[in-house]
Design a protein around this motif. Structure first.
Motif, PDB file in Angstrom:
ATOM      1  N   TRP A  46       1.109  -1.308  -0.042  1.00 18.34           N
ATOM      2  CA  TRP A  46       0.241   0.030   0.064  1.00 18.34           C
ATOM      3  C   TRP A  46       0.828   1.379  -0.233  1.00 18.34           C
ATOM      4  N   PHE A  47       1.984   1.213   0.590  1.00 12.89           N
ATOM      5  CA  PHE A  47       2.726   2.560   0.775  1.00 12.89           C
ATOM      6  C   PHE A  47       4.143   2.110  -0.335  1.00 12.89           C
ATOM      7  N   ALA A  48       4.111   1.575  -1.462  1.00 10.09           N
ATOM      8  CA  ALA A  48       5.254   1.461  -2.248  1.00 10.09           C
ATOM      9  C   ALA A  48       5.643   2.817  -2.744  1.00 10.09           C
ATOM     10  N   PRO A  49       7.148   2.950  -3.255  1.00  9.84           N
ATOM     11  CA  PRO A  49       7.712   4.121  -3.197  1.00  9.84           C
ATOM     12  C   PRO A  49       6.898   5.101  -4.518  1.00  9.84           C
ATOM     13  N   ARG A  50       6.506   4.199  -5.220  1.00 11.21           N
ATOM     14  CA  ARG A  50       5.979   5.147  -6.414  1.00 11.21           C
ATOM     15  C   ARG A  50       4.358   5.361  -6.404  1.00 11.21           C
ATOM     16  N   ALA A  51       3.875   4.959  -5.304  1.00 16.41           N
ATOM     17  CA  ALA A  51       2.474   4.850  -5.055  1.00 16.41           C
ATOM     18  C   ALA A  51       1.770   5.936  -4.425  1.00 16.41           C
ATOM     19  N   SER A  52       0.796   6.524  -4.855  1.00 11.94           N
ATOM     20  CA  SER A  52      -0.071   7.595  -4.099  1.00 11.94           C
ATOM     21  C   SER A  52      -1.375   6.889  -3.560  1.00 11.94           C
ATOM     22  N   THR A  53      -1.106   6.719  -2.253  1.00  8.55           N
ATOM     23  CA  THR A  53      -2.355   6.021  -1.539  1.00  8.55           C
ATOM     24  C   THR A  53      -3.382   6.894  -0.903  1.00  8.55           C
ATOM     25  N   PHE A  54      -4.673   6.555  -0.980  1.00  2.00           N
ATOM     26  CA  PHE A  54      -5.752   7.655  -0.316  1.00  2.00           C
ATOM     27  C   PHE A  54      -6.406   6.573   0.522  1.00  2.00           C
ATOM     28  N   VAL A  55      -7.235   7.115   1.435  1.00  2.00           N
ATOM     29  CA  VAL A  55      -8.221   6.286   2.063  1.00  2.00           C
ATOM     30  C   VAL A  55      -9.535   7.345   2.392  1.00  2.00           C
ATOM     31  N   ALA A  56     -10.594   6.397   2.419  1.00  2.00           N
ATOM     32  CA  ALA A  56     -11.675   7.037   2.534  1.00  2.00           C
ATOM     33  C   ALA A  56     -11.979   6.878   4.176  1.00  2.00           C
ATOM     34  N   VAL A  57     -12.332   8.089   4.907  1.00  2.00           N
ATOM     35  CA  VAL A  57     -12.564   8.140   6.039  1.00  2.00           C
ATOM     36  C   VAL A  57     -13.829   8.764   6.420  1.00  2.00           C
ATOM     37  N   GLN A  58     -14.502   8.240   7.597  1.00  2.00           N
ATOM     38  CA  GLN A  58     -15.571   8.995   8.198  1.00  2.00           C
ATOM     39  C   GLN A  58     -15.252   9.448   9.538  1.00  2.00           C
ATOM     40  N   THR A  59     -15.480  10.878   9.727  1.00  2.00           N
ATOM     41  CA  THR A  59     -15.516  11.381  10.831  1.00  2.00           C
ATOM     42  C   THR A  59     -16.435  11.065  11.851  1.00  2.00           C
ATOM     43  N   LEU A  60     -15.797  10.374  12.789  1.00  2.00           N
ATOM     44  CA  LEU A  60     -17.042   9.735  13.863  1.00  2.00           C
ATOM     45  C   LEU A  60     -17.806  10.781  14.859  1.00  2.00           C
ATOM     46  N   ALA A  61     -17.091  12.005  15.066  1.00  2.00           N
ATOM     47  CA  ALA A  61     -17.497  12.823  16.091  1.00  2.00           C
ATOM     48  C   ALA A  61     -17.198  14.024  15.434  1.00  2.00           C
ATOM     49  N   PRO A  62     -18.183  14.684  14.515  1.00  2.00           N
ATOM     50  CA  PRO A  62     -18.002  15.772  13.546  1.00  2.00           C
ATOM     51  C   PRO A  62     -17.661  17.260  14.515  1.00  2.00           C
ATOM     52  N   HIS A  63     -18.352  17.110  15.535  1.00  2.00           N
ATOM     53  CA  HIS A  63     -18.289  18.397  16.233  1.00  2.00           C
ATOM     54  C   HIS A  63     -17.003  18.348  17.599  1.00  2.00           C
ATOM     55  N   ASP A  64     -16.540  17.012  17.337  1.00  2.00           N
ATOM     56  CA  ASP A  64     -15.375  16.827  18.333  1.00  2.00           C
ATOM     57  C   ASP A  64     -13.743  17.268  17.716  1.00  2.00           C
ATOM     58  N   ARG A  65     -13.135  18.083  18.417  1.00  2.00           N
ATOM     59  CA  ARG A  65     -12.271  18.768  17.886  1.00  2.00           C
ATOM     60  C   ARG A  65     -10.935  17.616  17.890  1.00  2.00           C
ATOM     61  N   ARG A  66     -11.069  16.533  18.225  1.00  2.00           N
ATOM     62  CA  ARG A  66     -10.051  15.648  18.193  1.00  2.00           C
ATOM     63  C   ARG A  66      -9.889  14.926  16.791  1.00  2.00           C
ATOM     64  N   GLY A  67     -10.888  15.054  16.224  1.00  2.00           N
ATOM     65  CA  GLY A  67     -11.017  14.699  14.546  1.00  2.00           C
ATOM     66  C   GLY A  67     -10.576  13.150  14.463  1.00  2.00           C
ATOM     67  N   ARG A  68     -11.423  12.199  15.261  1.00  2.00           N
ATOM     68  CA  ARG A  68     -11.417  11.039  15.233  1.00  2.00           C
ATOM     69  C   ARG A  68     -12.006  10.617  13.740  1.00  2.00           C
ATOM     70  N   GLU A  69     -11.577   9.518  13.440  1.00  2.00           N
ATOM     71  CA  GLU A  69     -12.164   8.998  11.923  1.00  2.00           C
ATOM     72  C   GLU A  69     -12.029   7.418  12.058  1.00  2.00           C
ATOM     73  N   ARG A  70     -12.731   7.046  11.042  1.00  2.00           N
ATOM     74  CA  ARG A  70     -12.799   5.459  10.762  1.00  2.00           C
ATOM     75  C   ARG A  70     -12.476   5.420   9.136  1.00  2.00           C
ATOM     76  N   VAL A  71     -11.637   4.570   9.107  1.00  2.00           N
ATOM     77  CA  VAL A  71     -11.226   4.142   7.729  1.00  2.00           C
ATOM     78  C   VAL A  71     -12.118   3.097   7.179  1.00  2.00           C
ATOM     79  N   LEU A  72     -12.863   3.486   6.029  1.00  2.00           N
ATOM     80  CA  LEU A  72     -13.964   2.702   5.361  1.00  2.00           C
ATOM     81  C   LEU A  72     -13.132   2.197   4.119  1.00  2.00           C
ATOM     82  N   GLY A  73     -12.235   2.671   3.498  1.00  2.00           N
ATOM     83  CA  GLY A  73     -11.711   2.031   2.467  1.00  2.00           C
ATOM     84  C   GLY A  73     -10.484   2.797   1.740  1.00  2.00           C
TER      85      GLY A  73
END
Length: 189
Positions: A46-73
């Motif tokens: 997933w983190f090969a030298p020539r790769a650009s890797t992305f995640v789809a994340v959902q913010t678990l608590a949108p109003h929480d300043r800690r910015g917790r996220e869950r990786v969905l893909g």
């Protein structure tokens, strides 16, 4: 899905990425990796030298300043070949089993096409789409990919035995607008 964004993956995302990766690999239905692949090999993929890797994340608590996220893909882009084939992107995708069927794969697909264009790729190719992965094939066709080749019995499916794999391809721009190749050097007489 609410509070969903796609961003560049970081090392901090890898635990969640590994869970998704390991689940898909263990199923033995869509990826060629053996179930015993190590965590380090998964990271290197997933983190090969020539790769650009992305995640789809959902913010678990949108109003929480800690910015917790869950990786969905996740998805990664890289050149399909080196040198004279590097203008064609290759991509890989995985969606959490808990988030399938809600459009995350479609979002990652659209995002990766846009990123591939932004990075200067002129086309995209999937080298190995398992023929029984009907959901993925339908998605890629909706996003403009075509099956351009069949690899007979190239995948050893965990339940179904040997099944075909497809090569899928799409142009990202009209070839008439592609940059001209470099002229060949002149030879001395």
């Amino acid at each position: 899905m609410k509070d969903l964004l796609i961003r560049s993956a970081t090392e901090a995302d890898f635990n969640a990425m590994w869970d998704i990766f390991h689940t898909h690999v263990a199923e033995g239905e869509t990826y060629a990796f053996e179930p015993g692949i190590s965590r380090e090999e998964g990271y290197d993929y997933w983190f090969a030298p020539r790769a650009s890797t992305f995640v789809a994340v959902q913010t678990l608590a949108p109003h929480d300043r800690r910015g917790r996220e869950r990786v969905l893909g996740m998805c990664k882009l890289q050149p399909n070949q080196v040198g004279r084939g590097a203008h064609v992107a290759n991509a890989s995708y995985m969606v959490s089993p808990y988030a399938q069927g809600v459009g995350i794969g479609h979002m990652l697909g659209e995002h990766s096409i846009g990123e591939a264009r932004r990075l200067g790729y002129l086309a995209m190719q999937f080298n190995y789409v398992v023929s029984t992965n009907e959901v993925a094939i339908h998605l890629w066709k909706r996003l403009g990919f075509a099956i351009v080749g069949t690899l007979p019995k190239a995948y050893r499916h965990r339940r179904l035995g040997y099944v075909d794999a497809y090569v899928m391809y799409r142009l990202l721009d009209d070839p008439a607008r592609w940059p001209l190749p470099e002229p060949a050097p002149e030879e001395d007489d």
